[in-house]
Design an enzyme around this catalytic site. Structure first.
Site, PDB file in Angstrom:
ATOM      1  N   LYS A 134       0.725  -1.456  -0.035  1.00 57.77           N
ATOM      2  CA  LYS A 134      -0.045  -0.024  -0.021  1.00 57.77           C
ATOM      3  C   LYS A 134       0.829   1.212   0.124  1.00 57.77           C
ATOM      4  O   LYS A 134       0.727   2.227  -0.683  1.00 57.77           O
ATOM      5  CB  LYS A 134      -0.921   0.110   1.396  1.00 57.77           C
ATOM      6  CG  LYS A 134      -2.039  -1.117   1.291  1.00 57.77           C
ATOM      7  CD  LYS A 134      -3.003  -1.105   2.240  1.00 57.77           C
ATOM      8  CE  LYS A 134      -2.362  -1.364   3.708  1.00 57.77           C
ATOM      9  NZ  LYS A 134      -2.116  -2.755   3.770  1.00 57.77           N
ATOM     10  N   THR A 135       1.789   1.205   0.978  1.00 64.99           N
ATOM     11  CA  THR A 135       2.787   2.469   0.944  1.00 64.99           C
ATOM     12  C   THR A 135       3.702   2.566  -0.280  1.00 64.99           C
ATOM     13  O   THR A 135       3.958   3.811  -0.867  1.00 64.99           O
ATOM     14  CB  THR A 135       3.753   2.361   2.220  1.00 64.99           C
ATOM     15  OG1 THR A 135       2.839   2.153   3.222  1.00 64.99           O
ATOM     16  CG2 THR A 135       4.542   3.598   2.438  1.00 64.99           C
ATOM     17  N   ASP A 145      -1.615   6.909   6.073  1.00 61.02           N
ATOM     18  CA  ASP A 145      -1.536   5.481   6.424  1.00 61.02           C
ATOM     19  C   ASP A 145      -2.780   5.003   7.524  1.00 61.02           C
ATOM     20  O   ASP A 145      -3.021   6.159   8.159  1.00 61.02           O
ATOM     21  CB  ASP A 145      -0.412   5.101   6.815  1.00 61.02           C
ATOM     22  CG  ASP A 145      -0.109   3.632   6.845  1.00 61.02           C
ATOM     23  OD1 ASP A 145      -0.809   2.775   6.087  1.00 61.02           O
ATOM     24  OD2 ASP A 145       1.053   3.248   7.242  1.00 61.02           O
ATOM     25  N   THR A 168      -5.635  -1.460   6.741  1.00 58.58           N
ATOM     26  CA  THR A 168      -5.822  -2.881   7.017  1.00 58.58           C
ATOM     27  C   THR A 168      -7.189  -3.232   7.385  1.00 58.58           C
ATOM     28  O   THR A 168      -7.762  -4.265   7.436  1.00 58.58           O
ATOM     29  CB  THR A 168      -4.876  -3.347   8.017  1.00 58.58           C
ATOM     30  OG1 THR A 168      -5.143  -2.712   9.159  1.00 58.58           O
ATOM     31  CG2 THR A 168      -3.387  -3.248   7.620  1.00 58.58           C
ATOM     32  N   ARG A 216       6.981  -7.880   1.841  1.00 54.58           N
ATOM     33  CA  ARG A 216       7.942  -7.664   2.829  1.00 54.58           C
ATOM     34  C   ARG A 216       8.437  -8.561   3.496  1.00 54.58           C
ATOM     35  O   ARG A 216       9.500  -8.673   4.011  1.00 54.58           O
ATOM     36  CB  ARG A 216       6.995  -6.676   3.768  1.00 54.58           C
ATOM     37  CG  ARG A 216       7.920  -5.642   4.591  1.00 54.58           C
ATOM     38  CD  ARG A 216       7.110  -4.769   5.589  1.00 54.58           C
ATOM     39  NE  ARG A 216       6.463  -3.874   5.082  1.00 54.58           N
ATOM     40  CZ  ARG A 216       5.329  -3.455   5.390  1.00 54.58           C
ATOM     41  NH1 ARG A 216       4.729  -4.240   6.257  1.00 54.58           N
ATOM     42  NH2 ARG A 216       4.642  -2.508   4.703  1.00 54.58           N
TER      43      ARG A 216
END
Ligand code: ADE
Length: 353
Positions: free
Chosen positions: A81-82, A126, A175, A234
Site C-alpha cells: 500500500k505504501t 496510513d 488494513t 515485505r
C-alpha cells in the site's frame, strides 16, 4: 520535473502488523527493506488488476493535466500500500507528504497539512481508519470541494471562514476497510483491494531483490523463500535477508534451495510460512479450546498478544490458506491446520467393521 518526496513522520514505520518484520528491525535493516521497493509501476510485480487500473487513471490524469482522483488502498499489511502510494506520486511527478491517522489528532493538524499542499501534490494517510471523527469531518469538504470551513471566535462572535485549498490527491491506506465510515469511503474515486501474492509472483520479487542485493540465487531457491513468505513481499524480502546471511556464513554466498530451506527452518519458519506466533495461535485453539470456537479476545489473552496483531497480521493469512475459519461464535482450527501441525483428525473416522 519529478520532485523528491517530502516525508513527514517515519516512512519506515509501515503501520500495524509490521511488528513481525520491518518495524522491529534496526534502522539499517529497515532502510534496506525500503530501498528494495519498486519505484515505478513497470518495476512493480503482482497486484495486476490494481496496477492496470492505476496505470489507466494516471495516464488519463496526466494527459488532462489534472491531479489524480483520491485513492484508497485496503488489504493486509506488507502487500504494497505504501509502496504504491509513493509510486503514484513518482508517476504523477508530484511531491508526497506521508502521515497517519493517529498522528492527526486535532483539526489544526490536518488543516495545516492540507493548506500547505500545492496543486497536484499527494498526501498519504496510513491507517486512515484511525482518524478521529472531527479530523475526518474536515476531510469531507477538503476531498470533495477542496475547501475547509474554519470557525473563529466563540458564542455570538463565532464566524465560519471558508478556506480554499489547491487540488491535491489524498491516498488513504488501511488494513481494516470495514472500519472506514461510508462518507469517507465514498469520497475516494479509486478504491483498490490488495490481495496476497501467489508463490510465483513472490519468487519474482525475491529474484529482483536478490539482484539488487548482489546475491546469486537460483529459481528453485527463490521459490522456496516465496513459499514461506505468507503471500507478502515485505516478509519475502525480510526472509531473503536472513537467508543471505546464512548463505554467507554457512555456504559460498549463493542461495541454493537447501540453504534457503535450512536457514528458514532455523528461523522458525516452516514450509507453509507459519512462524512461532502462527503456531502458538493454532495450538492454543486446538489444545486450549478443543479446536474452537473461541473469541479473539480470549485467544489474544491466552497467548499474551494484541488482538490487533492477531486480527491484522496472523488471521488474514491463516484464513486465506484455510487453516482457521471464522464462525459467529468465534475462531475454529480446521482439519488442514491439525494435519499440518501433526494432530490427529478432530472428526471421528467411521470405523470399518
Ligand atoms: N518489493 C516489494 N514489493 C515488491 C513488488 N510488488 N514488486 C517488486 N518488488 C517489490
Amino acid at each position: 520535473m519529478a520532485r523528491e518526496p517530502l516525508i513527514t513522520g517515519d516512512v519506515f514505520d509501515p503501520g500495524p502488523g509490521d511488528e513481525l518484520d520491518a518495524a522491529s528491525a534496526p534502522p539499517s535493516e529497515r532502510e534496506v527493506l525500503w530501498s528494495l521497493r519498486p519505484r515505478t509501476l513497470d518495476e512493480y510485480i503482482g497486484q495486476q488488476p490494481v496496477v492496470d487500473n492505476l496505470r489507466v487513471a494516471i495516464t488519463a490524469a496526466r494527459r488532462r493535466g489534472e491531479p489524480l482522483d483520491h485513492v484508497l488502498f485496503h488489504g493486509p499489511p506488507g502487500l504494497g500500500k505504501t509502496t504504491l502510494a509513493h509510486i503514484i506520486a513518482t508517476e504523477m511527478g508530484a511531491t508526497i507528504t506521508h502521515t497517519s491517522g493517529p498522528a492527526l489528532e486535532k483539526p489544526g493538524d490536518i488543516v495545516g497539512l492540507l493548506s500547505n499542499l500545492d496543486q497536484g501534490e499527494v498526501i498519504f494517510i496510513d491507517e486512515v481508519h484511525r482518524l478521529s471523527h472531527t479530523v475526518e469531518e474536515y476531510l469531507y469538504s477538503a476531498m470533495e470541494d477542496f475547501s475547509v470551513d474554519i470557525v473563529t471566535g466563540q458564542g455570538p462572535k463565532a464566524r465560519s471562514l471558508r478556506y480554499r485549498l489547491e487540488h491535491f490527491t489524498l491516498i488513504g491506506a488501511t488494513t481494516r476497510a470495514g472500519l472506514i465510515s461510508a462518507p469517507l469511503r465514498d469520497r475516494f474515486g479509486i478504491v483498490c483491494h490488495l490481495d496476497f501474492y501467489s508463490d510465483v509472483e513472490l519468487a519474482a520479487v525475491v529474484t529482483r531483490s536478490a539482484r539488487l542485493l548482489d546475491t546469486p540465487i537460483d529459481d528453485v531457491a527463490a521459490l522456496e523463500i516465496a513459499k514461506r513468505a505468507r503471500g507478502t513481499p515485505r516478509v519475502a524480502n525480510r526472509l531473503l535477508r536472513r537467508v543471505r546471511d546464512y548463505a554467507e556464513v554457512h555456504g559460498t554466498g549463493s542461495i541454493t534451495p537447501a540453504i534457503a530451506a535450512d536457514a528458514l527452518t532455523r528461523e522458525g519458519v516452516d514450509e507453509r510460512g507459519l512462524d512461532r506466533l502462527d503456531r502458538a495461535y493454532l495450538t492454543t485453539i486446538i489444545e486450549g479450546y478443543q479446536g474452537g470456537p473461541v473469541g479473539l479476545e480470549a485467544l489474544a489473552a491466552t497467548i499474551n498478544e494484541e488482538t490487533g496483531l492477531l486480527a491484522d497480521v496472523v488471521e488474514p493469512f491463516l484464513l486465506k490458506i484455510g487453516f482457521v475459519s471464522r464462525t459467529p461464535t468465534g475462531r475454529k482450527a480446521t482439519e488442514l491446520s491439525r494435519v499440518h501441525l501433526g494432530y490427529p483428525p478432530a472428526v471421528e473416522q467411521p470405523r470399518l467393521l
